[in-house]
Write an enzyme that holds these catalytic residues in place. Structure first.
Site, PDB file in Angstrom:
ATOM      1  CB  SER A   1      -0.959  -0.004   1.189  1.00 49.75           C
ATOM      2  OG  SER A   1      -0.260  -0.085   2.418  1.00 49.75           O
ATOM      3  CD  GLU A   2       0.358   3.934   2.348  1.00 46.49           C
ATOM      4  OE1 GLU A   2      -0.756   4.412   2.060  1.00 46.49           O
ATOM      5  OE2 GLU A   2       0.542   3.155   3.298  1.00 46.49           O
ATOM      6  CB  THR A   3       7.473   1.707  -0.704  1.00 41.43           C
ATOM      7  OG1 THR A   3       6.926   0.429  -1.048  1.00 41.43           O
ATOM      8  CG2 THR A   3       8.966   1.568  -0.486  1.00 41.43           C
TER       9      THR A   3
END
Length: 289
Positions: A46-48
């Site tokens: 979903s995020e890095t």
């Protein structure tokens, strides 16, 4: 060939494989926007988050946060996950400041949990019919008793309270209608369409059940634990005069990734969001060129 170290952590995790997964790149000073976006797409989480040095002696680091498709000005679980990794690697004090693109964030940790504290927000009621909101969620209820709200304490999202846990679990978002809602009514014209659905537990005033859905490649993806939405829920509670308060947010259980987010709001209207972070792995990414 450049070798970039990264760490895998689960944020808001009560168990080893619970929480919301995150990749943290600790030495990202040499990366440009295109490279960071490509790496985020490679990991497809979903995020890095990418940690870069700060020129401010009062700030530990700057964060760049990417979904597989775009950069976010602020997100809760990358901010907490990156702060946890920095603390582990650098023996940081229990309190420090970290920068996101949206704002500076105060971090506090103890032996069990890590929290972020922010202030400042905008909350805008959404003046559309309850029937339209019901259509967006495609739920069987013939009514929704609450207005929807656009909230921005770092990232703009649409918040909607539902009448029952059954409605919450069975909601299926109509992407076209939500895109239309953002295009016509969202005060932040740069905001990506996203919706945070929540239900106040009928048996325990301190527990809220929630779901977070956002657009990715023309479909809706569900996040298992969303710190920015939890902060926006805090902004909504302040807007409604329902503070000071403490809430425990249950998210991701029906997806098999239970997340527990702890929301605290004090009398000064500071919004604090936190939880447990678990380190689950580390490695190197090889970058050509």
């Amino acid at each position: 060939m450049t070798k970039l170290p990264y760490y895998l952590v689960n944020v808001f995790a009560e168990t080893h494989f619970g929480g919301n997964p995150l990749a943290v790149f600790t030495n990202a000073a040499m990366l440009n926007d295109t490279q960071m976006q490509a790496i985020a797409k490679q990991f497809n989480l979903s995020e890095t988050v990418f940690i870069q040095p700060s020129n401010d002696d009062h700030v530990v680091a700057n964060l760049r946060i990417f979904t597989p498709n775009y950069e976010m000005p602020f997100a809760g679980h990358p901010t907490l996950g990156a702060s946890f990794v920095l603390s582990q690697l650098n023996n940081l004090p229990d309190q420090f400041i970290i920068n996101t693109q949206a704002k500076a964030v105060h971090i506090h940790r103890d032996d069990v949990q890590i929290f972020l504290t922010i202030s400042g927000f905008e909350v805008t009621p959404c003046q559309v019919s309850q029937a339209y909101l019901t259509d967006i969620c495609q739920i069987n209820s013939n009514k929704i008793n609450y207005l929807g709200y656009f909230a921005n304490s770092g990232t703009t999202q649409f918040l909607l309270q539902l009448d029952s846990l059954d409605d919450l679990l069975h909601a299926k978002i109509d992407l076209i209608k939500l895109q239309e809602l953002f295009a016509k009514h969202c005060p932040d014209t740069s905001a990506e369409p996203s919706i945070y659905l929540w239900y106040q537990d009928e048996y325990c005033e301190e527990i809220i059940h929630s779901r977070m859905l956002f657009e990715q490649d023309g479909i809706f993806i569900e996040d298992t634990g969303t710190g920015s939405a939890c902060a926006n829920l805090g902004a909504y509670l302040i807007h409604q005069g329902l503070t000071p308060t403490r809430k425990t947010i249950h998210q991701g259980d029906h997806l098999g990734r239970a997340n527990r987010l702890y929301l605290n709001i004090d009398t000064a209207q500071n919004i604090q969001v936190g939880g447990r972070v678990v380190m689950v792995g580390t490695g190197e990414l090889w970058l050509d060129g």
